[in-house]
Each structure stands twice: as structure tokens, then as C-alpha cells.
Design an enzyme around this catalytic site. Structure first.
Site, PDB file in Angstrom:
ATOM      1  N   SER B 148      24.991   9.058  32.355  1.00 16.11           N
ATOM      2  CA  SER B 148      24.243   8.331  32.199  1.00 16.11           C
ATOM      3  C   SER B 148      23.723   7.740  33.316  1.00 16.11           C
ATOM      4  O   SER B 148      22.850   8.142  33.816  1.00 16.11           O
ATOM      5  CB  SER B 148      25.193   7.127  31.317  1.00 16.11           C
ATOM      6  OG  SER B 148      24.360   6.244  30.611  1.00 16.11           O
ATOM      7  N   ASP B 225      24.368  11.049  20.403  1.00 21.28           N
ATOM      8  CA  ASP B 225      24.563  10.148  21.513  1.00 21.28           C
ATOM      9  C   ASP B 225      23.851   8.676  20.962  1.00 21.28           C
ATOM     10  O   ASP B 225      22.540   8.896  20.740  1.00 21.28           O
ATOM     11  CB  ASP B 225      24.082  10.571  22.916  1.00 21.28           C
ATOM     12  CG  ASP B 225      24.167   9.603  23.868  1.00 21.28           C
ATOM     13  OD1 ASP B 225      24.235   8.506  23.836  1.00 21.28           O
ATOM     14  OD2 ASP B 225      24.231   9.865  25.063  1.00 21.28           O
ATOM     15  N   HIS B 258      28.305   9.780  23.400  1.00 19.20           N
ATOM     16  CA  HIS B 258      28.068   9.090  24.913  1.00 19.20           C
ATOM     17  C   HIS B 258      29.383   8.818  25.839  1.00 19.20           C
ATOM     18  O   HIS B 258      29.252   8.526  26.732  1.00 19.20           O
ATOM     19  CB  HIS B 258      27.228   7.931  24.875  1.00 19.20           C
ATOM     20  CG  HIS B 258      26.297   7.680  26.314  1.00 19.20           C
ATOM     21  ND1 HIS B 258      25.237   8.431  26.663  1.00 19.20           N
ATOM     22  CD2 HIS B 258      26.533   6.777  27.171  1.00 19.20           C
ATOM     23  CE1 HIS B 258      24.968   7.959  27.625  1.00 19.20           C
ATOM     24  NE2 HIS B 258      25.539   6.908  28.040  1.00 19.20           N
TER      25      HIS B 258
END
Lengths: 278, 278
Positions: B148, B225, B258
């Protein structure tokens, strides 16, 4: 009826966290279930993991790295919480080793703990039924394992219900709670001062009283575990197993401590052990 | 000089957490290092892992399950924190996506953040030197990866220092921070409103401006995600790579989100990728 808290895809399976209202504990209980990809094709064997002091259903699923091999072997893993929570009993959250997060997998008989601190019945009966009813698991192929207080829980539950739990293993279990400070405190508080009642919740005593006909019990114990000398006493369990002819595979792992880094290092061996015996 | 916070044996190696006083950030910084068993015999290749928003040095080492394969492949893994902490700058802890835990791996140029919010130089220079001096790593065999915000960090650092970082991979990276809400907030705050300065910290822009001669960049992206559409924009990076002839292995993983359950599911592939290229 269960409520879904979260579900995350993991190694092709699903790591879920759920809750339900428990009759045994008198409160809402959370539990985690990993379902491997093989569950799409039919019921899979199921392992119960019992955690140690201060843990919830969360520690094992985030830290042990078990999902990889469970997905490969086609094993479901159920992780209960470690006690009732939020009952508001006096002093329930005053110490890390008694009360909340420290149910010790017993059915308490001493007030006020006898209300709700019933993790033995919760795991062996109520949660067992909930899992069997809500997930595609084969309730005839069940194993159990755990860590520290949860290793004690796994051993005592398997020894008391050998027809249900076909295989048992543990990481750094409290092997003789009647003879260590953690256990003496918990068993006195939950069961009272009469030590004869404690034998039902002491793996070493249960080996003496009931034996074990299942596959050799697998135990990993870190050689640098900070609780080894004072709390865990694998030598007492070893002596009982030798005296009563119970096969035990106790592996001392030099340099390893009491943490999840130790558990993660050997979790694959335990999953393979259970898969081979379920 | 570094201080040892903790060391745990793990898969035959050592998972450590350390701290040191950093000149770049003006505060005490923690970092984690996994040293594989092979380090006993001489220097090993080293991977830097950069974490995402709100993380510390702890998340990856407890949740990703990377030590197993790092121990097998003989890779060290260094995990820095994600920002300076405790500087007392006004508003530094007011939001999860700016300030503490959200350094975005830039050297801030806007006051007051220019004091201490210098994670780019911290990682590429100061921490790099500390690691090379304190651990048996081969500073000529270095890769970098992250998740991320940390995937953004890994990509931008590798693209800016291709002679240092031989391989780069990412999980769900912020691929074009100049064109998403997280990135626009952070780059405005740390670098000011002139967007030309942002190109130094935007992987898509860096591909356009500098290219990449190293092995194909490996990116895993979960198909479910929750941030994919709004924040991550792998399609912009893909377009830039195609236009400028940069090899990219972007794998869309259906159903994954995620979380660290996603990271754990594919960490082995990333470690094997780096090991093959270091």
C-alpha cells in the site's frame, strides 16, 4: 445463529471471525474459523486451537501462519476465545492470569465464576454443535491443539473426551496445573481448595487416571521458554506417560521462547501430525 | 549505535526489534530485522519491507509469515517504521493518513514537516548505513518491497536508486499518488502545491521520467481490495510501463482484499522473486 464479523480470503480459503450468544458463558462469544478451499467439495476435518492467557480468537489467526498448511492439507481450524467476557463479575479483569482472558478451559464450580466461566462445556458441547451446524466440517474427524494455557486445555479436553478428539498436540502446555503457580491460582479460584476436583483438569493427573489410546501426543517446548521451569513442567507429564504407557513425542526446541515466533516455526509439523491422524 | 528491544528465535533465525537515535527524523526510531540461519556463515542478501498507513515495524513481522521462506532462502528482512514519532508537530497525530504513521517515504520540504518527516533519506541512507554496519548483510545484494503506502515507497525508492535496489515488488501499492486522495493529501502536505515536485515520489511518473532496467517489477493486487478503485490505480502504472517498455508482472488475485491475509497468501512468491534476482 451466528453473526459474521469479518471474512478474508487467505491461501484460497476463508479466514472468518464470527460471534454468537452463548448459553454456557452467558455472553456473546467470538470465535474464528479458517475454512480451506477443499471445503467447497464437501466436509473437511476440523482442528480446534485453544489459545493462552490474555489471548482472544485473534492471536492465532494473525500470528501463527497456520492457514498456508491448513489450506494445503484441507483442514478447518476453529479458534475460540479464552473466557467469558463482560459478565461484570467482581475482579474479573484484575489480573492477567485469572478471570477475563484466563478461563483455563474448566467449568467453574465456585461462585461467582460458576456463572459463565464454563469454557470446558462451551468448547466441547456448545461451540462444537454450532460449528457442526454452521460449517462444512466432518464432526467425526476432530483434533485439538493449543498453546500454554491452551495447551493445557487441549490436552485435558482430549484426555476427557478421547472418542471425540482423535489427535492432540500442544506448544509449551501447562502440563501439571495442580503443581504450578498459574494453575494453583486458577484451579483454586474456579474449583475451590479441594484438590481432588482438580484432577479432572490436570493433564498429568488425567494420564494417570484415564490414560490415552490415541496416537502419540505431540508437544513442542522451547528450550529458552521463560516459563519452562516455573509453570510448564513437561517432565511431570513425561513421567506420567512413561509410567502409564502413553506414547508422547515431546520435542525440546533449543533457543525457542514462549512466543508466537516459536509457534509459527513448528505449526506445519503439528498440522501435518493432525492431518495424518484424522 | 543500536539498542536491542527484543530477539526471538524463529525458523532457526532471529527476529529482532531494535532502536536507534536518527539524525534524519530527529527522534528514536524502531526497526525490525530478521536474520536467517545462513547469516552465521557470512553476509546474506537483504530485503527492505516498507509498511502501509498506521503501521509500525511490528505488523509485518507478526502477520506476514515471511520468516519461514526467508529462512529457507537465506534472506535478511529489514522493516522500518512508517514515520517519525513524537516530534510534537502540530496536528501530527490528527489523521491516520498524514503525519505519524503516514510518512509516505518522502523528504518533506514544507514546514513544519521538513523537520523529521524525511523517510526517504532515512531509509535509503541512514538506516541503510546502520544495517550495513550492524548486521552481516551484503550491501551489494539489496531488494525492496512493501504494501500500500509502503508499496509506493518501495517502487519510488527503487526507481530513484536503481543501482542500489536490484529488485522491487509490491502488494497493492499506491501506484500514482499524484492522482488519488491519499497521495494528494500527503504530497500537498509534505511537498507543497507545486505538482512538479511530486513526480519524484510517484511511481507512475518515475517510470515515465526514468524507466527501469531491472528485473520485471512484481505486483500482486487483490481483486476485492476496498481501495483498488479510489486509491491504488494499478492501471496507470501499467499504462506507463507499457508506454516506456518497462517489464511489469501485475497479478490480479481474485477475491483477495487489502489485509495481511492477502499479503501472507503470496509472500512466498515475492521472497522467491527477490532471491532469484539478488
Amino acid at each position: 445463529m451466528i453473526t459474521t464479523i469479518s471474512q478474508n480470503k487467505c491461501f484460497g480459503g476463508t479466514q472468518g471471525v464470527y460471534s454468537h450468544v452463548s448459553q454456557e458463558t452467558g455472553c456473546t462469544m467470538r470465535f474464528a474459523v479458517f475454512m480451506p478451499p477443499q471445503a467447497k467439495d464437501g466436509p473437511v476435518p476440523v482442528l480446534y486451537w485453544l489459545s493462552g492467557l490474555t489471548c482472544t480468537e485473534e492471536n492465532f489467526i494473525s500470528k501463527a501462519g497456520a492457514q498456508r498448511m491448513a489450506a494445503e492439507l484441507g483442514l478447518a481450524i476453529v479458534c475460540p476465545d479464552t473466557s467469558a467476557r463482560g459478565l461484570g463479575l467482581p475482579g474479573e479483569a484484575d489480573s492477567y492470569d485469572f478471570g477475563v482472558g484466563a478461563g483455563f478451559y474448566v467449568d467453574a464450580t465456585v461462585a461467582p465464576w460458576s456463572r459463565g466461566y464454563r469454557m470446558h462445556s462451551y468448547i466441547t458441547q456448545e461451540l462444537f454443535s454450532v460449528i457442526a451446524a454452521s460449517f462444512p466440517v466432518d464432526a467425526a474427524r476432530v483434533g485439538i491443539f493449543g498453546h500454554s494455557m491452551g495447551g493445557h486445555g487441549a490436552l485435558t479436553i482430549a484426555l476427557k473426551h478421547p472418542s471425540v478428539y482423535r489427535s492432540v498436540s500442544a506448544f509449551a502446555p501447562i502440563c501439571a496445573p495442580a503443581r504450578c503457580p498459574w494453575g494453583e491460582k486458577a484451579l483454586t479460584g474456579y474449583l475451590g481448595v479441594d484438590r481432588t476436583a482438580w484432577r479432572e483438569y490436570d493433564a498429568t493427573a488425567l494420564i494417570e487416571d484415564r490414560g490415552w489410546q490415541g496416537p502419540a501426543i505431540l508437544i513442542d517446548q522451547g528450550g529458552s521458554d521463560q516459563f519452562l521451569e516455573t509453570q510448564l513442567h513437561p517432565e511431570l507429564l513425561t513421567q506420567a506417560c512413561q509410567r502409564f504407557g502413553v506414547p508422547l513425542n515431546l520435542r525440546l526446541q533449543p533457543g525457542y521462547d514462549h512466543s508466537y515466533y516459536f509457534i509459527a516455526s513448528f505449526i506445519e509439523d503439528h498440522l501435518r501430525f493432525h492431518a495424518a491422524n484424522l
